[in-house]
Write a protein that holds these residues in place. Structure first.
Motif, PDB file in Angstrom:
ATOM      1  N   ASN A   1      59.239 -53.896 -13.655  1.00 35.08           N
ATOM      2  CA  ASN A   1      59.164 -55.170 -12.932  1.00 35.08           C
ATOM      3  C   ASN A   1      57.845 -55.877 -13.218  1.00 35.08           C
ATOM      4  O   ASN A   1      57.806 -57.090 -13.447  1.00 35.08           O
ATOM      5  N   SER A   2      56.749 -55.125 -13.222  1.00 31.95           N
ATOM      6  CA  SER A   2      55.429 -55.701 -13.456  1.00 31.95           C
ATOM      7  C   SER A   2      55.295 -56.257 -14.872  1.00 31.95           C
ATOM      8  O   SER A   2      54.774 -57.357 -15.075  1.00 31.95           O
ATOM      9  N   LEU A   3      55.774 -55.503 -15.853  1.00 36.13           N
ATOM     10  CA  LEU A   3      55.687 -55.958 -17.241  1.00 36.13           C
ATOM     11  C   LEU A   3      56.554 -57.180 -17.489  1.00 36.13           C
ATOM     12  O   LEU A   3      56.200 -58.056 -18.296  1.00 36.13           O
TER      13      LEU A   3
ATOM     14  N   LEU B   1      53.981 -52.288 -29.391  1.00 35.43           N
ATOM     15  CA  LEU B   1      55.282 -52.410 -28.741  1.00 35.43           C
ATOM     16  C   LEU B   1      55.672 -53.862 -28.545  1.00 35.43           C
ATOM     17  O   LEU B   1      56.821 -54.249 -28.704  1.00 35.43           O
ATOM     18  N   MET B   2      54.693 -54.699 -28.192  1.00 36.03           N
ATOM     19  CA  MET B   2      54.992 -56.100 -27.920  1.00 36.03           C
ATOM     20  C   MET B   2      55.463 -56.848 -29.163  1.00 36.03           C
ATOM     21  O   MET B   2      56.181 -57.844 -29.063  1.00 36.03           O
TER      22      MET B   2
ATOM     23  N   LEU C   1      56.361 -60.912 -20.058  1.00 34.64           N
ATOM     24  CA  LEU C   1      57.540 -61.691 -20.430  1.00 34.64           C
ATOM     25  C   LEU C   1      57.691 -62.967 -19.612  1.00 34.64           C
ATOM     26  O   LEU C   1      58.701 -63.668 -19.748  1.00 34.64           O
ATOM     27  N   ASN C   2      56.706 -63.252 -18.758  1.00 33.49           N
ATOM     28  CA  ASN C   2      56.746 -64.479 -17.960  1.00 33.49           C
ATOM     29  C   ASN C   2      58.044 -64.576 -17.170  1.00 33.49           C
ATOM     30  O   ASN C   2      58.687 -65.618 -17.120  1.00 33.49           O
TER      31      ASN C   2
ATOM     32  N   VAL D   1      64.191 -65.045 -26.125  1.00 31.99           N
ATOM     33  CA  VAL D   1      65.310 -65.969 -26.167  1.00 31.99           C
ATOM     34  C   VAL D   1      65.294 -66.775 -24.890  1.00 31.99           C
ATOM     35  O   VAL D   1      64.714 -66.370 -23.890  1.00 31.99           O
ATOM     36  N   PHE D   2      65.902 -67.952 -24.933  1.00 28.99           N
ATOM     37  CA  PHE D   2      65.876 -68.844 -23.799  1.00 28.99           C
ATOM     38  C   PHE D   2      67.281 -69.072 -23.267  1.00 28.99           C
ATOM     39  O   PHE D   2      68.260 -68.905 -23.963  1.00 28.99           O
TER      40      PHE D   2
END
Length: 219
Positions: free
Chosen positions: A69-71, A22-23, A76-77, A29-30
């Protein structure tokens, strides 16, 4: 690596999907962070649907919302600024849920639910508001991206994008793209079993995040 529990949906399978697979679908994107309000439906004395194995919708959707929220933090930092309408088993009024989105000037509003039917039914679907103004087109596009992740990566039956006058959609439709996601049927034994597994709920949350990311990359 732990794999997703396999379940059969009619002629389709809920696929064994690892988080690594999945990742690979996440494109980073920034820029300025997107504000996302994630609404876990029901809560408190409002149980929502009751599953074949006794699962309560209010509990299942809260766990999915917390996984989103946790993921976002772990994988995803903190790519997105995510706010939950509830963090505990509390009944929040529909007006307060949409008031939070409006106060935060949210870029995306997503309400998480489980489906139920007295007849045999399976699959996932997304609702957008039934009036074609505001962010209607973008809401449909966001829903389509999330549906694609559920069906192509996790094997859920496609029930498509539908239209309704739900209050949480009505009161956010002019603010931002707003959708209500029905993440499978608790009244179906296979999907109820699937939703009862923590790793599967985590995969659903990640699929929603991937759908959001693909949507924001499209804009």
């Amino acid at each position: 690596m732990v794999l997703i529990t396999q379940k059969i949906l009619q002629t389709k399978e809920l696929k064994n999907v690892s988080f690594a697979i999945l990742m690979l679908n996440i494109c980073f994107v920034f820029g300025q962070k997107t504000i996302i309000v994630v609404d876990a439906g029901h809560g408190g004395k409002d149980y929502g649907a009751i599953g074949k194995n006794g699962e309560r919708e209010k509990d299942v959707v809260l766990k999915i919302a917390k996984e989103i929220n946790s993921l976002n933090t772990q994988l995803l930092n903190n790519k997105y600024d995510i706010y939950l309408t509830r963090n505990t088993d509390t009944l929040i009024s529909l007006r307060d849920r949409t008031r939070l989105a409006n106060t935060l000037k949210a870029d995306i509003f997503i309400s998480i639910h489980n489906n139920a039917s007295p007849k045999h039914a399976q699959g996932m679907e997304v609702y957008v508001h039934n009036i074609s103004n505001g962010h209607h087109r973008k809401s449909i596009l966001l829903g389509q991206y999330i549906i694609r992740e559920f069906t192509q990566k996790l094997g859920f039956k496609i029930r498509g994008v539908k239209f309704a006058n739900f209050q949480v959609l009505r009161e956010t439709r002019t603010l931002c793209p707003a959708i209500l996601v029905e993440t499978g049927f608790l009244t179906d034994l296979d999907e109820s079993d699937y939703l009862s597994v923590q790793n599967n709920r985590r995969a659903l949350a990640l699929a929603i995040l991937i759908g959001i990311t693909n949507y924001t990359n499209e804009l």
